[in-house]
Design a protein around this motif. Sequence first.
Motif, PDB file in Angstrom:
ATOM      1  N   GLN A  33       3.934  -2.631   8.713  1.00 11.36           N
ATOM      2  CA  GLN A  33       4.531  -1.476   8.075  1.00 11.36           C
ATOM      3  C   GLN A  33       5.921  -1.829   7.561  1.00 11.36           C
ATOM      4  O   GLN A  33       6.624  -2.643   8.155  1.00 11.36           O
ATOM      5  N   ILE A  34       6.302  -1.224   6.454  1.00 11.31           N
ATOM      6  CA  ILE A  34       7.620  -1.444   5.878  1.00 11.31           C
ATOM      7  C   ILE A  34       8.313  -0.103   5.725  1.00 11.31           C
ATOM      8  O   ILE A  34       7.678   0.954   5.850  1.00 11.31           O
ATOM      9  N   ALA A  35       9.604  -0.131   5.508  1.00  8.14           N
ATOM     10  CA  ALA A  35      10.350   1.112   5.327  1.00  8.14           C
ATOM     11  C   ALA A  35       9.795   1.860   4.123  1.00  8.14           C
ATOM     12  O   ALA A  35       9.654   1.280   3.039  1.00  8.14           O
ATOM     13  N   PRO A  36       9.440   3.141   4.286  1.00 10.19           N
ATOM     14  CA  PRO A  36       8.887   3.911   3.166  1.00 10.19           C
ATOM     15  C   PRO A  36       9.828   3.922   1.964  1.00 10.19           C
ATOM     16  O   PRO A  36      11.040   4.052   2.105  1.00 10.19           O
ATOM     17  N   GLU A  37       9.249   3.765   0.793  1.00 10.21           N
ATOM     18  CA  GLU A  37      10.026   3.751  -0.445  1.00 10.21           C
ATOM     19  C   GLU A  37       9.202   4.422  -1.539  1.00 10.21           C
ATOM     20  O   GLU A  37       8.003   4.169  -1.679  1.00 10.21           O
TER      21      GLU A  37
ATOM     22  N   VAL B  13       4.451   7.042  -6.110  1.00 14.25           N
ATOM     23  CA  VAL B  13       3.771   6.524  -4.915  1.00 14.25           C
ATOM     24  C   VAL B  13       4.798   6.229  -3.827  1.00 14.25           C
ATOM     25  O   VAL B  13       5.864   5.668  -4.111  1.00 14.25           O
ATOM     26  N   LYS B  14       4.495   6.620  -2.598  1.00 14.41           N
ATOM     27  CA  LYS B  14       5.352   6.256  -1.469  1.00 14.41           C
ATOM     28  C   LYS B  14       4.705   5.063  -0.753  1.00 14.41           C
ATOM     29  O   LYS B  14       3.664   5.202  -0.106  1.00 14.41           O
ATOM     30  N   VAL B  15       5.309   3.866  -0.914  1.00 21.54           N
ATOM     31  CA  VAL B  15       4.769   2.661  -0.277  1.00 21.54           C
ATOM     32  C   VAL B  15       5.272   2.581   1.161  1.00 21.54           C
ATOM     33  O   VAL B  15       6.391   3.012   1.466  1.00 21.54           O
ATOM     34  N   PHE B  16       4.420   2.017   2.048  1.00 21.72           N
ATOM     35  CA  PHE B  16       4.782   1.991   3.465  1.00 21.72           C
ATOM     36  C   PHE B  16       4.193   0.797   4.217  1.00 21.72           C
ATOM     37  O   PHE B  16       4.451   0.623   5.409  1.00 21.72           O
TER      38      PHE B  16
ATOM     39  N   GLY C  58      -7.273   1.230   9.224  1.00 17.95           N
ATOM     40  CA  GLY C  58      -6.982   1.888  10.503  1.00 17.95           C
ATOM     41  C   GLY C  58      -5.869   2.905  10.428  1.00 17.95           C
ATOM     42  O   GLY C  58      -5.248   3.238  11.442  1.00 17.95           O
ATOM     43  N   PHE C  59      -5.607   3.437   9.209  1.00 19.03           N
ATOM     44  CA  PHE C  59      -4.539   4.429   9.055  1.00 19.03           C
ATOM     45  C   PHE C  59      -5.061   5.819   9.410  1.00 19.03           C
ATOM     46  O   PHE C  59      -6.181   6.175   9.105  1.00 19.03           O
ATOM     47  N   ARG C  60      -4.215   6.606  10.039  1.00 17.05           N
ATOM     48  CA  ARG C  60      -4.548   7.981  10.383  1.00 17.05           C
ATOM     49  C   ARG C  60      -3.432   8.907   9.893  1.00 17.05           C
ATOM     50  O   ARG C  60      -2.269   8.536   9.907  1.00 17.05           O
ATOM     51  N   HIS C  61      -3.801  10.088   9.484  1.00 12.83           N
ATOM     52  CA  HIS C  61      -2.839  11.136   9.146  1.00 12.83           C
ATOM     53  C   HIS C  61      -1.845  10.692   8.077  1.00 12.83           C
ATOM     54  O   HIS C  61      -0.630  10.826   8.225  1.00 12.83           O
ATOM     55  N   LEU C  62      -2.358  10.171   6.985  1.00 11.16           N
ATOM     56  CA  LEU C  62      -1.494   9.758   5.885  1.00 11.16           C
ATOM     57  C   LEU C  62      -0.842  10.937   5.174  1.00 11.16           C
ATOM     58  O   LEU C  62       0.115  10.752   4.413  1.00 11.16           O
TER      59      LEU C  62
ATOM     60  N   LEU D 191       0.847  -1.188   0.000  1.00  5.68           N
ATOM     61  CA  LEU D 191       0.000   0.000   0.000  1.00  5.68           C
ATOM     62  C   LEU D 191       0.881   1.235   0.000  1.00  5.68           C
ATOM     63  O   LEU D 191       1.964   1.249   0.617  1.00  5.68           O
ATOM     64  N   GLY D 192       0.420   2.247  -0.683  1.00  4.87           N
ATOM     65  CA  GLY D 192       1.185   3.490  -0.736  1.00  4.87           C
ATOM     66  C   GLY D 192       0.284   4.690  -0.936  1.00  4.87           C
ATOM     67  O   GLY D 192      -0.900   4.563  -1.246  1.00  4.87           O
TER      68      GLY D 192
END
Length: 405
Positions: free
Chosen positions: A368-372, A357-360, A394-398, A341-342
Amino acid sequence: MLKRITIQDLRLGMYIQELCGSWMEHPFWRARFLLTQQNDLKTLLASGIQEVWIDTGKGLDVEQGATARTDEEVDQETEYLLREADKPLSTATTSMADEVRHAMQLCNTAKQSVVDMFSTARMGKAIEVGQALNLVEDIANSASRHPHALISLARLKNVDEYTYMHSVAVCGLMIALARQLNMSEEQVREAGLAGLLHDIGKIAISNQILNKPGKLTDTEFAVMKTHPERGLRILQKSDSVSPAVLDVCLHHHEKIDGTGYPHGLQGDGISILARMGAVSDVYDAITSDRPYKKGWLPAEAIRKMAEWSKGHFDDTVFQAFVKTVGIYPIGSLVRLTSGRLGVVIEQNPDSLLMPRVKVFFSTKSRVQIAPEVVDLARQQEEKIEGRESADTWGFRHLEHLWIDQ
């Protein structure tokens, strides 16, 4: 070379760099233009403008025998040249990250300018059009450097500041949309001013109705629907507001099928600027948090608007709007073919389906994975499989993923 001259020395063929006076003293939307029309020259000579700056490298110089400049005028010219040389080029493109930082400051000053403007109107005074046009110019320059920075930031408004920042957001959207439709820069500014002032009639609606957390009653909705006409009366107090801007204020809630308000106009009976205003107004409204509803993510909003477009929006205008903000606008949560997901952080001008896209997050391992940053236009392995809901995961403040680049 820039040169300051008196209005009496002005002649056709000169390139006007700046008009020395307020916007209220002249009818021109742009201060910089080649003077080619006799009617424009007559208008300037009859205005309250006493002096202008010309650029002799882009147009004619003063004729021999023109009024000599005093030492004070020479000093003023030198000061102006130094000031202009120190300014960054307003039309120079910048990176999304750089323009986001600039746009954050602009949003803060813009909000205060709109608060002041609306407060003036609330006291029964005429709108200061010069102040509004200066703000439109700043927003237009930001959009020239990077079209998505300010309109994406302006969407991130809290409930309390909605009325003011909605005006800023719609201004930015109208400017970007006007350029997408290949309008002249004069029309771009007029579209921006229309967006900035389109909802001013809401100052006459009570906060109990504007900020009601639940559904409006039929009586309350009838009151809400009066805001276009109230806005028209407010703007008519100023002689400097053009008929096109008045029209957007009055008709931005009209629909192509004739089911809108206040006059039930349909099809070509709705002006092009009002049709643009309708799309821009709805997009910002449904992507913003309101007292009665949390805003949709941008990609979901575009999908919903596409469902309504046949009866609600003009097809050509809506298609241009999608090209303006993207099928997956900045801030959209998307799922890639890898299962990651990004968040969309920047558009690709050559393909709406291949943004950066910044995947995370990995949906396979659910961690969660290191943002790329993945530039979908520069590789073959990944593509967008679909939109996702931040609430479902359940993501907040993307927003920090695309603001902090």
